[in-house]
Design a protein around this motif. Sequence first.
Motif, PDB file in Angstrom:
ATOM      1  N   GLU A  18       0.936  -0.919   0.047  1.00 57.36           N
ATOM      2  CA  GLU A  18      -0.176  -0.411  -0.025  1.00 57.36           C
ATOM      3  C   GLU A  18       0.878   1.304  -0.111  1.00 57.36           C
ATOM      4  N   MET A  19       1.925   1.128   0.292  1.00 59.44           N
ATOM      5  CA  MET A  19       3.237   2.199   0.683  1.00 59.44           C
ATOM      6  C   MET A  19       3.647   2.885  -0.602  1.00 59.44           C
ATOM      7  N   ILE A  20       3.943   0.893  -1.310  1.00 57.19           N
ATOM      8  CA  ILE A  20       4.255   1.782  -2.284  1.00 57.19           C
ATOM      9  C   ILE A  20       3.139   2.215  -3.632  1.00 57.19           C
ATOM     10  N   ALA A  21       2.105   1.953  -3.392  1.00 60.52           N
ATOM     11  CA  ALA A  21       1.643   1.918  -4.138  1.00 60.52           C
ATOM     12  C   ALA A  21       0.807   3.628  -3.948  1.00 60.52           C
ATOM     13  N   ARG A  22       0.853   4.011  -2.820  1.00 60.48           N
ATOM     14  CA  ARG A  22       0.585   5.410  -2.561  1.00 60.48           C
ATOM     15  C   ARG A  22       1.493   6.837  -2.836  1.00 60.48           C
ATOM     16  N   HIS A  23       2.991   5.752  -2.626  1.00 54.95           N
ATOM     17  CA  HIS A  23       4.503   6.699  -2.793  1.00 54.95           C
ATOM     18  C   HIS A  23       4.718   7.067  -3.466  1.00 54.95           C
ATOM     19  N   GLY A  24       5.474   5.433  -4.451  1.00 55.33           N
ATOM     20  CA  GLY A  24       5.874   5.424  -5.151  1.00 55.33           C
ATOM     21  C   GLY A  24       6.950   5.093  -4.660  1.00 55.33           C
ATOM     22  N   SER A  26       9.178   7.110  -3.185  1.00 54.84           N
ATOM     23  CA  SER A  26       9.549   7.611  -2.017  1.00 54.84           C
ATOM     24  C   SER A  26       8.760   6.715  -1.176  1.00 54.84           C
ATOM     25  N   ALA A  27       8.006   5.816  -1.065  1.00 53.50           N
ATOM     26  CA  ALA A  27       7.938   5.361   0.017  1.00 53.50           C
ATOM     27  C   ALA A  27       9.007   4.484   0.646  1.00 53.50           C
ATOM     28  N   LEU A  28       9.757   4.408   0.788  1.00 55.08           N
ATOM     29  CA  LEU A  28      11.277   4.156   1.965  1.00 55.08           C
ATOM     30  C   LEU A  28      11.054   5.475   2.539  1.00 55.08           C
ATOM     31  N   ASP A  29      11.253   6.793   1.842  1.00 57.81           N
ATOM     32  CA  ASP A  29      10.854   7.841   2.980  1.00 57.81           C
ATOM     33  C   ASP A  29       9.734   8.060   3.661  1.00 57.81           C
ATOM     34  N   GLU A  30       8.701   7.755   3.364  1.00 59.39           N
ATOM     35  CA  GLU A  30       7.854   8.052   4.090  1.00 59.39           C
ATOM     36  C   GLU A  30       7.858   6.800   5.071  1.00 59.39           C
ATOM     37  N   ALA A  31       8.048   5.718   4.997  1.00 56.36           N
ATOM     38  CA  ALA A  31       8.420   4.639   6.000  1.00 56.36           C
ATOM     39  C   ALA A  31       8.965   5.750   7.247  1.00 56.36           C
ATOM     40  N   ASP A  32      10.676   5.860   6.616  1.00 55.34           N
ATOM     41  CA  ASP A  32      11.344   6.978   7.957  1.00 55.34           C
ATOM     42  C   ASP A  32      10.663   7.919   8.250  1.00 55.34           C
ATOM     43  N   ASN A  33       9.957   8.253   8.232  1.00 56.84           N
ATOM     44  CA  ASN A  33       9.425  10.134   8.159  1.00 56.84           C
ATOM     45  C   ASN A  33       8.501   9.271   9.401  1.00 56.84           C
ATOM     46  N   ARG A  34       7.567   8.191   9.210  1.00 53.59           N
ATOM     47  CA  ARG A  34       6.427   8.031   9.896  1.00 53.59           C
ATOM     48  C   ARG A  34       7.393   7.371  11.335  1.00 53.59           C
ATOM     49  N   ILE A  35       8.453   6.030  10.961  1.00 55.16           N
ATOM     50  CA  ILE A  35       9.153   5.928  11.712  1.00 55.16           C
ATOM     51  C   ILE A  35       9.439   6.920  12.935  1.00 55.16           C
ATOM     52  N   GLU A  55      11.651  -2.269   5.800  1.00 55.52           N
ATOM     53  CA  GLU A  55      12.149  -3.346   4.881  1.00 55.52           C
ATOM     54  C   GLU A  55      11.413  -4.362   4.357  1.00 55.52           C
ATOM     55  N   VAL A  56      10.361  -4.030   4.427  1.00 61.46           N
ATOM     56  CA  VAL A  56       9.743  -4.873   2.758  1.00 61.46           C
ATOM     57  C   VAL A  56       9.666  -4.210   2.043  1.00 61.46           C
ATOM     58  N   ILE A  57       9.580  -2.891   2.189  1.00 62.34           N
ATOM     59  CA  ILE A  57       9.237  -1.904   1.376  1.00 62.34           C
ATOM     60  C   ILE A  57      10.765  -1.776  -0.082  1.00 62.34           C
TER      61      ILE A  57
END
Length: 82
Positions: A18-24, A26-35, A55-57
């Motif tokens: 879902e993160m990859i679908a939404r953020h392409g 930038s999904a890894l950066d978005e996950a880092d921000n949420r962490i 890690e899955v992203i």
Amino acid sequence: MANHLPINGEQVALAAEEMIARHGSSALDEADNRIRTCESEGFDYVAETWKLIREVIRDAQQSDATTERYKRALNKGVFLSE
């Protein structure tokens, strides 16, 4: 303080997709921000879940990059052998 919410591997994989679908890309950066946000607000147990998702992203994006490199090599006439 709330207890750790149970999440299984399938749910982690779905969240990563879902993160990859939404953020392409930038999904890894978005996950880092949420962490960082979760850690700064004291939600360490949620941050740990986001680390699993991250890690899955990362694995998915690295796999996609490898596949793209193989496709480019084939287009140039380079063939892989066993």
